[in-house]
Design a protein around this motif. Structure first.
Motif, mmCIF file in Angstrom:
data_model
loop_
_atom_site.group_PDB
_atom_site.id
_atom_site.type_symbol
_atom_site.label_atom_id
_atom_site.label_comp_id
_atom_site.label_asym_id
_atom_site.label_seq_id
_atom_site.Cartn_x
_atom_site.Cartn_y
_atom_site.Cartn_z
ATOM 1 N N LEU A 1 0.825 -1.206 0.000
ATOM 2 C CA LEU A 1 0.000 0.000 0.000
ATOM 3 C C LEU A 1 0.862 1.260 0.000
ATOM 4 O O LEU A 1 0.556 2.238 -0.690
ATOM 5 C CB LEU A 1 -0.951 -0.015 1.196
ATOM 6 C CG LEU A 1 -2.036 -1.095 1.147
ATOM 7 C CD1 LEU A 1 -2.797 -1.143 2.452
ATOM 8 C CD2 LEU A 1 -2.972 -0.864 -0.027
ATOM 9 N N LEU A 2 1.954 1.254 0.743
ATOM 10 C CA LEU A 2 2.861 2.399 0.741
ATOM 11 C C LEU A 2 3.510 2.579 -0.633
ATOM 12 O O LEU A 2 3.729 3.704 -1.082
ATOM 13 C CB LEU A 2 3.923 2.247 1.831
ATOM 14 C CG LEU A 2 3.405 2.333 3.262
ATOM 15 C CD1 LEU A 2 4.525 2.047 4.252
ATOM 16 C CD2 LEU A 2 2.773 3.690 3.531
ATOM 17 N N LEU A 3 3.798 1.480 -1.297
ATOM 18 C CA LEU A 3 4.338 1.548 -2.652
ATOM 19 C C LEU A 3 3.331 2.206 -3.596
ATOM 20 O O LEU A 3 3.698 3.040 -4.427
ATOM 21 C CB LEU A 3 4.696 0.148 -3.151
ATOM 22 C CG LEU A 3 5.168 0.048 -4.596
ATOM 23 C CD1 LEU A 3 6.544 0.674 -4.737
ATOM 24 C CD2 LEU A 3 5.196 -1.396 -5.038
ATOM 25 N N MET A 4 2.064 1.846 -3.469
ATOM 26 C CA MET A 4 1.028 2.437 -4.307
ATOM 27 C C MET A 4 0.892 3.938 -4.046
ATOM 28 O O MET A 4 0.699 4.729 -4.973
ATOM 29 C CB MET A 4 -0.317 1.741 -4.085
ATOM 30 C CG MET A 4 -0.340 0.291 -4.528
ATOM 31 S SD MET A 4 0.163 0.044 -6.234
ATOM 32 C CE MET A 4 -1.144 0.841 -7.097
ATOM 33 N N ILE A 5 1.018 4.350 -2.788
ATOM 34 C CA ILE A 5 0.937 5.770 -2.449
ATOM 35 C C ILE A 5 2.121 6.513 -3.046
ATOM 36 O O ILE A 5 1.970 7.599 -3.617
ATOM 37 C CB ILE A 5 0.861 5.955 -0.920
ATOM 38 C CG1 ILE A 5 -0.471 5.404 -0.399
ATOM 39 C CG2 ILE A 5 1.019 7.422 -0.538
ATOM 40 C CD1 ILE A 5 -0.534 5.284 1.106
ATOM 41 N N ARG A 6 3.329 5.946 -2.941
ATOM 42 C CA ARG A 6 4.511 6.585 -3.527
ATOM 43 C C ARG A 6 4.383 6.701 -5.038
ATOM 44 O O ARG A 6 4.734 7.721 -5.634
ATOM 45 C CB ARG A 6 5.777 5.815 -3.166
ATOM 46 C CG ARG A 6 6.290 6.115 -1.778
ATOM 47 C CD ARG A 6 7.714 5.615 -1.588
ATOM 48 N NE ARG A 6 7.864 4.191 -1.871
ATOM 49 C CZ ARG A 6 7.718 3.219 -0.977
ATOM 50 N NH1 ARG A 6 7.433 3.515 0.273
ATOM 51 N NH2 ARG A 6 7.874 1.955 -1.325
ATOM 52 N N PHE A 7 3.859 5.662 -5.665
ATOM 53 C CA PHE A 7 3.668 5.688 -7.114
ATOM 54 C C PHE A 7 2.672 6.778 -7.512
ATOM 55 O O PHE A 7 2.883 7.498 -8.487
ATOM 56 C CB PHE A 7 3.213 4.321 -7.620
ATOM 57 C CG PHE A 7 3.015 4.271 -9.099
ATOM 58 C CD1 PHE A 7 4.095 4.357 -9.962
ATOM 59 C CD2 PHE A 7 1.749 4.141 -9.635
ATOM 60 C CE1 PHE A 7 3.916 4.312 -11.337
ATOM 61 C CE2 PHE A 7 1.556 4.099 -11.007
ATOM 62 C CZ PHE A 7 2.639 4.186 -11.854
ATOM 63 N N MET B 1 1.662 12.136 -9.874
ATOM 64 C CA MET B 1 1.126 13.492 -9.774
ATOM 65 C C MET B 1 2.225 14.515 -10.053
ATOM 66 O O MET B 1 1.999 15.512 -10.737
ATOM 67 C CB MET B 1 0.487 13.723 -8.410
ATOM 68 C CG MET B 1 -0.843 13.028 -8.256
ATOM 69 S SD MET B 1 -1.756 13.490 -6.795
ATOM 70 C CE MET B 1 -0.724 12.867 -5.491
ATOM 71 N N LYS B 2 3.426 14.281 -9.521
ATOM 72 C CA LYS B 2 4.532 15.195 -9.796
ATOM 73 C C LYS B 2 4.926 15.120 -11.260
ATOM 74 O O LYS B 2 5.227 16.138 -11.887
ATOM 75 C CB LYS B 2 5.735 14.847 -8.918
ATOM 76 C CG LYS B 2 5.526 15.196 -7.472
ATOM 77 C CD LYS B 2 6.726 14.781 -6.653
ATOM 78 C CE LYS B 2 6.454 15.008 -5.179
ATOM 79 N NZ LYS B 2 7.547 14.524 -4.348
ATOM 80 N N PRO C 1 6.989 20.081 -17.405
ATOM 81 C CA PRO C 1 6.730 20.837 -18.637
ATOM 82 C C PRO C 1 6.332 19.901 -19.775
ATOM 83 O O PRO C 1 6.894 18.831 -19.949
ATOM 84 C CB PRO C 1 8.071 21.498 -18.933
ATOM 85 C CG PRO C 1 8.748 21.586 -17.611
ATOM 86 C CD PRO C 1 8.281 20.379 -16.829
ATOM 87 N N GLY C 2 5.360 20.333 -20.521
ATOM 88 C CA GLY C 2 4.864 19.518 -21.625
ATOM 89 C C GLY C 2 3.715 18.624 -21.230
ATOM 90 O O GLY C 2 3.036 18.072 -22.067
ATOM 91 N N ARG C 3 3.454 18.492 -19.952
ATOM 92 C CA ARG C 3 2.359 17.637 -19.497
ATOM 93 C C ARG C 3 1.215 18.452 -18.897
ATOM 94 O O ARG C 3 0.241 17.910 -18.457
ATOM 95 C CB ARG C 3 2.857 16.638 -18.462
ATOM 96 C CG ARG C 3 3.913 15.711 -19.000
ATOM 97 C CD ARG C 3 3.829 14.391 -18.283
ATOM 98 N NE ARG C 3 4.881 13.512 -18.696
ATOM 99 C CZ ARG C 3 4.775 12.657 -19.711
ATOM 100 N NH1 ARG C 3 3.676 12.589 -20.392
ATOM 101 N NH2 ARG C 3 5.783 11.874 -20.023
ATOM 102 N N THR C 4 1.389 19.762 -18.838
ATOM 103 C CA THR C 4 0.321 20.612 -18.326
ATOM 104 C C THR C 4 -0.143 21.541 -19.435
ATOM 105 O O THR C 4 0.566 21.772 -20.408
ATOM 106 C CB THR C 4 0.807 21.458 -17.133
ATOM 107 O OG1 THR C 4 1.931 22.231 -17.546
ATOM 108 C CG2 THR C 4 1.182 20.601 -15.963
#
Length: 91
Positions: free
Chosen positions: A43-49, A54-55, A60-63
């Motif tokens: 679950l912590l791995l999923m949160i980090r992913f 999100m980051k 640049p180029g993705r927003t």
């Protein structure tokens, strides 16, 4: 799968993982305690992913141009306000 779909699924998985961690804390008798460490690690791995995605989505180029322009504008405005107080000369 497109990049936007992957980011959306990663965010949903992150939200689900947070919910599941809280649920595990409230209901320790409803799951196999022998697998607790493995489940928490996953679950912590999923949160980090999800956080990484999100980051990554804001690079640049993705927003959109509009959101990037607003971000730059609002980062410049506080500097301009400090400079206009006369502490530092502009020219």
């Amino acid at each position: 799968m497109s990049r936007e779909q992957l980011a959306a699924e990663a965010q949903q998985a992150g939200r689900n993982a947070i919910h599941n961690l809280m649920w595990m804390g409230k209901h320790p008798d409803r799951y196999d305690r022998d697998k607790h460490e493995e489940m928490v690690a996953y679950l912590l791995l999923m949160i980090r992913f999800a956080n990484y995605e999100m980051k990554n989505a804001r690079r640049p180029g993705r927003t959109s141009v509009g959101s990037r322009t607003k971000e730059l504008l609002f980062s410049i405005l506080p500097i301009r306000k400090r400079l206009s107080k006369g502490d530092i000369s502009l020219g």
